[in-house]
Design an enzyme around this catalytic site. Structure first.
Site, PDB file in Angstrom:
ATOM      1  N   ILE A 103     -76.391  41.117 -30.667  1.00  0.00           N
ATOM      2  CA  ILE A 103     -75.318  41.852 -30.837  1.00  0.00           C
ATOM      3  C   ILE A 103     -74.417  41.832 -29.685  1.00  0.00           C
ATOM      4  O   ILE A 103     -74.831  41.788 -28.541  1.00  0.00           O
ATOM      5  CB  ILE A 103     -76.081  43.531 -31.033  1.00  0.00           C
ATOM      6  CG1 ILE A 103     -77.286  43.502 -31.828  1.00  0.00           C
ATOM      7  CG2 ILE A 103     -74.870  44.344 -31.622  1.00  0.00           C
ATOM      8  CD1 ILE A 103     -77.985  44.644 -31.975  1.00  0.00           C
ATOM      9  N   CYS A 104     -73.061  41.780 -30.210  1.00  0.00           N
ATOM     10  CA  CYS A 104     -71.989  42.011 -29.314  1.00  0.00           C
ATOM     11  C   CYS A 104     -71.426  43.318 -29.274  1.00  0.00           C
ATOM     12  O   CYS A 104     -70.699  43.318 -30.146  1.00  0.00           O
ATOM     13  CB  CYS A 104     -71.152  40.842 -29.674  1.00  0.00           C
ATOM     14  SG  CYS A 104     -69.587  40.802 -28.911  1.00  0.00           S
TER      15      CYS A 104
END
Lengths: 307, 151
Positions: free
Chosen positions: B89-90
């Site tokens: 996840i960014c």
């Protein structure tokens, strides 16, 4: 002191430190003792030996060493930190708390030692809890003779079991590591029994015996512990000094708003500190939330919590 | 010790109530937790359950936890321009610079729910295939560039 003794003491200390790091605390203690014979004016030799003795659970020896170290050097954070731990183990929570608070003061005054603040804060809380527990036990004993009698029986049993293990360790039939583990096991079984017993009594008299939960406004939003030395930020939120400083050293921002925030901008929150102390002083019910270490969570309490 | 105490307390709080659409799956040690989230108010994600893996260091909550989506037969990886198909996840909140110690497991779950709830693009991040094929780094070691703060 004959020339060369100071050097010899330093060599012995380094050898002792090596043993300590290897986990050979008996070996370390012996080397520090030899170093002290060569040079009894170095406060570090005494605190190092105290640290080794702490690991060996030689509490009286720790106390002696710390007092000697303080005699040589008054502003001695490490000595007071070790002293507090030994006093706590010797069941002198009042003295332990005063030593821990002295260590905390010395620590906050010295800019290089903030790394220790979190550990000392935890110790201060532990001392407060021990003090509170003794008071609480007296209170419950006054209230409920039957409960007091049962608790005393449990405690006698526990102490006898500990004594047996100590004997076996002294005789060498049980190893040090094994014995220490066994004692920890006995302690947690005993604590669980006392807790269960109090639970049973609390159910019959919730008004006076129930556990109290620490209200959210006394809790540090980072450690989720009751605060000991709260400081307030620009936006009005308070945190435990030691933990917010750990955060600010990594990221100089307010934890909630992300606005820039410097350590120097923190201010002590004296009123809140007093509120925290007063909560712990209050003598009704036992405090649910100031456990030290990995407390098991107990859903049975949900219905008994009073705010 | 910091981490285990704090996580113990989070667990106590989670006994009482959790935000809607969040379920705790496995929280029996202080190293790794599994949480499930649902986002039913966005048709892109309706009816699906996503599984999150939290990995904690001893410095938690001063240090951010590592949070990734994990895939198995019943839990897909949600499609989102900031979520790679390997579950990484960014999100600035989970990055060293964006993490704040007042966050907790539940608030991270809520943040991810709202990141999914507000999304309208049914697509993966640009360069997803390359990233998934070549990345050998752990999420905490990747230096993401945050292109926008809106999502």
């Amino acid at each position: 002191m004959p020339a060369g003794n100071e050097y010899a003491a330093e060599q012995l200390k380094n050898a002792g430190n090596l043993k300590f790091r290897e986990g050979d605390f008996e070996g370390a203690e012996q080397l520090y003792s030899q170093a002290i014979i060569k040079n009894n004016k170095n406060p570090l030799l005494f605190t190092n030996r105290a640290n080794a003795r702490l690991k060996l659970e030689k509490w009286e020896g720790v106390v002696d060493d710390c007092l000697k170290s303080v005699e040589i050097q008054r502003e001695n954070m490490k000595a007071f930190f070790l002293l507090a731990q030994a006093q706590l183990s010797l069941n002198h929570p009042n003295e332990a708390l005063s030593s821990a608070l002295t260590a905390y003061d010395l620590c906050t005054k010295s800019p290089t030692q903030t790394n220790n603040a979190a550990r000392i804060t935890a110790l201060v809380l532990q001392c407060k809890k021990a003090k509170w527990e003794i008071r609480e036990r007296d209170r419950i004993r006054r209230r409920a003779d039957l409960l007091a009698e049962l608790e005393e029986k449990l405690e006698q049993d526990y102490k006898r079991q500990i004594f047996d293990v100590d004997e076996k360790m002294a005789a060498g039939t049980v190893g040090r590591v094994e014995g220490t583990e066994e004692k920890a096991e006995l302690k947690s079984t005993w604590e669980k029994k006392v807790d269960d017993l109090r639970t049973a009594f609390a159910v019959s008299d919730p008004e006076h015996m129930a556990k109290r939960e620490v209200p959210d406004y006394l809790i540090d939003g980072i450690t989720f512990e009751i605060m000991h030395d709260p400081v307030v930020t620009k936006n009005g939120r308070s945190y435990e000094r030691a933990t917010i400083i750990e955060h600010l050293k990594r990221s100089a921002t307010d934890p909630l708003t992300r606005e820039p925030l410097k350590i120097e901008e923190l201010r002590p929150n004296i009123a809140l500190k007093e509120a925290c102390e007063q909560f712990l002083e209050g003598n009704t019910g036992w405090v649910y939330d100031c456990g030290f270490g990995e407390d098991a969570t107990d859903p049975r309490w949900a219905h008994l919590s009073s705010y | 010790m910091l981490a285990s105490k704090r996580l113990g307390k989070e667990l106590t709080k989670m006994h009482e109530n959790l935000a809607p659409g969040i379920t705790k799956i496995k929280c029996d040690d202080f190293q790794e937790w599994l949480m499930d989230i649902r986002v039913d108010d966005n048709p892109l994600y309706h009816g699906e359950v996503y599984r999150l893996k939290f990995t904690f260091s001893n410095g938690y909550p001063i240090e951010a936890p590592e949070v990734v989506f994990v895939r198995d037969e019943t839990h897909p990886i949600p499609i989102h321009p900031h979520i790679y198909s390997n579950g990484i996840i960014c999100l600035d909140l989970l990055d060293k610079s964006g993490w704040s110690p007042v966050n907790n497991v539940e608030s991270v779950c809520v943040a991810l729910q709202s990141m999914l709830a507000s999304n309208t693009k049914n697509e993966r991040p640009p360069g997803d295939e390359d990233f998934v094929r070549t990345n050998r780094q752990r999420p905490r070691d990747i230096n993401f560039v945050f292109h926008d703060d809106k999502v």
